[in-house]
Design an enzyme around this catalytic site. Sequence first.
Site, PDB file in Angstrom:
ATOM      1  N   LYS A 189       0.802  -1.233   0.000  1.00 14.15           N
ATOM      2  CA  LYS A 189       0.000   0.000   0.000  1.00 14.15           C
ATOM      3  C   LYS A 189       0.839   1.290   0.000  1.00 14.15           C
ATOM      4  O   LYS A 189       0.427   2.281  -0.577  1.00 14.15           O
ATOM      5  CB  LYS A 189      -0.947   0.018   1.213  1.00 14.15           C
ATOM      6  CG  LYS A 189      -2.081  -0.985   1.101  1.00 14.15           C
ATOM      7  CD  LYS A 189      -3.031  -0.867   2.278  1.00 14.15           C
ATOM      8  CE  LYS A 189      -4.120  -1.916   2.185  1.00 14.15           C
ATOM      9  NZ  LYS A 189      -5.196  -1.707   3.148  1.00 14.15           N
ATOM     10  N   ASP A 249      -9.982   3.001   2.578  1.00 11.32           N
ATOM     11  CA  ASP A 249     -10.078   2.196   3.813  1.00 11.32           C
ATOM     12  C   ASP A 249     -10.752   2.965   4.958  1.00 11.32           C
ATOM     13  O   ASP A 249     -11.685   2.460   5.583  1.00 11.32           O
ATOM     14  CB  ASP A 249      -8.679   1.757   4.280  1.00 11.32           C
ATOM     15  CG  ASP A 249      -8.127   0.602   3.464  1.00 11.32           C
ATOM     16  OD1 ASP A 249      -8.924  -0.231   2.987  1.00 11.32           O
ATOM     17  OD2 ASP A 249      -6.895   0.532   3.304  1.00 11.32           O
TER      18      ASP A 249
END
Length: 276
Positions: free
Chosen positions: A66, A103
Amino acid sequence: MKKWFAVIGNPISHSLSPTMHETWLKQLDIDASYIPIHVEQNQLERAVESLKLLGCSGWNVTVPFKEEIIPFLDDVDDSAKGIGAVNTVVKSSNNKYIGYNTDGLGFIESLGPILPEYNVLLIGAGGAARGIAHAFKRKGYTQLTIANRTLEKAIVLVDELKTGQAWTLEEAENKLNKFDIIVQTTSLGMKNNDASLPIQLSRLKVNAIVADIVYNPLVTPFLEEAKKYNVRTVNGIGMLVHQGALAFSYWNGVKPDTEEIIQQLIEQIGGNYVNR
Ligand code: ATR
């Protein structure tokens, strides 16, 4: 050309994202596919170049890439810039690949309707907490409290946010009745992990909402404990589904249904538990 989407990570075989996205594509009659791709640790740049070359329409990024993926993208949206982590890559109309992070916002959406004056306590100050903290701030929740085993890490996160306060876990436990939303972001309680609680919940406010971002097991020891106080509990599957739904809407311009897939995934991971 038929659209295709992917999720890259290492490991990737247990990812629930392919089931989720394939289900939505089918439900919405979109002629596209979504595939999991295992990327070797030192091959990320080549993998990204290949995805671009092959015209991938967009992809999700999971552990451990990420942060590392950012330099290989054409640009990064504000949702990912502050956190320094990307979980969704969107192909723009001029064929540029832009990194987003859904997220934290996905987590907030999984809570359902919440009020702007709610006091929020985040337990943990790692990558997951950072994403959620930034999303709460973007939503206007400036009075966040971050409590962490290592206080210094909470202080670093609060400094980075330029708002909120950093506490020890003991302080959070003692003043727990200040908070309307409590979010457990540490890896405690994850399957095969330490099952102890980061804080005791005896001072929980009557109408508090207690959330855990861990979804395997569905009911962590932390949520199990919270249930004893008859408060609303939110498990981690909602975050998984809502971050995916946001990514799906960026790619396809339409928001998929989240309720049905939550039930489907709960069955897939072996639970039969509904907690919201
Ligand atoms: P992630 O990216 O999943 O958030 P991370 O960045 O490694 O993972 O962060 C893990 C978080 O869980 C940290 O807040 C960590 O606390 P420390 O900063 O003190 O290490 C917290 N954590 C891990 N194990 C813990 C434990 N046994 N008790 C309390 N907190 C714990």
